[in-house]
Scaffold this motif. Sequence first.
Motif, PDB file in Angstrom:
ATOM      1  N   GLN A 235       0.795  -1.242   0.067  1.00  0.00           N
ATOM      2  CA  GLN A 235       0.225  -0.036   0.155  1.00  0.00           C
ATOM      3  C   GLN A 235       0.871   1.281   0.031  1.00  0.00           C
TER       4      GLN A 235
ATOM      5  N   THR B 156       0.483   6.424   5.059  1.00  0.00           N
ATOM      6  CA  THR B 156       0.434   5.009   5.081  1.00  0.00           C
ATOM      7  C   THR B 156       1.968   4.790   5.889  1.00  0.00           C
TER       8      THR B 156
ATOM      9  N   GLY C  38      -7.030   1.621   3.360  1.00  0.00           N
ATOM     10  CA  GLY C  38      -6.265   1.589   2.340  1.00  0.00           C
ATOM     11  C   GLY C  38      -5.282   0.335   2.457  1.00  0.00           C
ATOM     12  N   PRO C  39      -4.543   0.287   3.261  1.00  0.00           N
ATOM     13  CA  PRO C  39      -3.381  -0.989   3.460  1.00  0.00           C
ATOM     14  C   PRO C  39      -4.266  -2.174   3.979  1.00  0.00           C
TER      15      PRO C  39
ATOM     16  N   TRP D   8      -6.073  -4.942   1.997  1.00  0.00           N
ATOM     17  CA  TRP D   8      -5.320  -5.690   1.178  1.00  0.00           C
ATOM     18  C   TRP D   8      -4.725  -6.756   2.264  1.00  0.00           C
TER      19      TRP D   8
END
Length: 509
Positions: free
Chosen positions: A170, A330, A399-400, A403
């Motif tokens: 990410q 991030t 976001g990360p 996944w």
Amino acid sequence: MAGGGDSDLEAKITPIVIISCIMAATGGLMFGYDVGVSGGVTSMAAFLREFFPEVYRKTVEEKEVESNYCKYDNEKLQLFTSCLYLAGLTATFFASHITRRQGRRATMLISGFIFIAGVAFNAAAQNLPMLIIGRILLGSGVGFANQAVPVFLSEIAPSRIRGALNILFQLNITLGILFANLVNYATNKIKGGWGWRLSLGLGGLPALLLTLGAFLVVDTPNSLIERGHLEEGKVVLRKIRGIHNIEPEFLDLVNASRVAKEVKHPFRNILKRSNRPQLLISIALQVFQQFTGINAIMFYAPVLFNTLGFKNDASLYSAVITGAVNVLSTIVSIYSVDRLGRRMLLLEAGVQMFLSQLVIAVVIGIKVKDHSEDLSKGYAVLVVVMVCIFVSAFAWSWGPLCWLIPSEIFPLETRSAGQSVAVCVNLLCTFIIAQAFLSMLCFFKFGIFFFFSGCVFLMSTFVLFLLPETKNVPIEEMTERVWKQHWLWKRFVEDDCVKQDKVATDDAL
């Protein structure tokens, strides 16, 4: 279980693990660059004039338009962005088979080659069909990368830092978006109107890095053992863990592989009752991630800021700012995900995203009308700040983690199929948002941010009640330590175990 968890505590963070993860995570750089570059080039007058003359007339030549919110509402323009994700959705099914049969490394190699071909088509495009063909090839490369890279990272990392290393994927997506925004800002100043070709062509650099990286890295022990290369898998496991006592973890992997080989149809097996919690959570996370509205902002940030009355350079500059916030936030996730846990980050971010979108909706609703823009410098700065607050929350959570979580919750026998389903759903929802956002902006106007904030509220409720914590749990011990301990999901796992024991007893009798 063998003592896989204890062995993992001894495992060192070896150079080969770090190098392998950095190389593999360049797949995220490739994906992120493409997300960022498309929004930038679609706000460039030269690009619009060549491929989308109707939009060019509405945004540059015509003084009177139907509505400020509708200037970019064009199906072909949306198709340019969205067809990549539809292609990725299709490609991920082929990628799942290759990931399981040929390994994670082979899938990453294929991804790099296909993406480079797509970049060549786009940079040299002479007409819209050539541009679309290039985007379809790019989408296929993205589908292969998104299938293999998160699984590769989860399998090669020691469980105590699995979250941090997986988020490298990410992080590289956010770096790719930032790099694309900077490139777009620079190429938009090139005289002669060919800057967009350079923007699209530079997408080949991260694809080249992924391809070279795939040649250099080793495949994961899980993949090697799954394909019958037991000794090679043992050698690689010892190398990546940096310790001699790898027998407990090796036996866990061999046992998981034996169970996996008994499953002839992983996509059918994933529908079994005991796998439904993982499947439902993976699908829900992907849907929710896209309906936060993040890709609407990241795809179309320059277009969105143009709609709000920012000048062309100012809109690209604002996109660079949001891209930089994305990267920095991030990095926060890398340091906090294995300390604070997955649930804490998702819930905190839900509150932050909900409030920031409400403020954006109110400001735009009051200040931006159909035929007038009363967005003074102060209000413009406020909108950018609120967008940055929203982006930062997303970048250290949804976001990360959308996944990371699917890549770590499935058992080995359904892991590649589970990742394929997650990627497929993500790309389907991304396609829907990319194809519909500009039309939704035209229809809902400022209300689109109320719509997305409502989605954020729903997904935060889902996390609060239905998402278990997977922090520091070895992948092969998820069933015992996570699913059998959850107030709801244990019913699915225990019922299935009871059925299996009954069948085994009947067979014995």
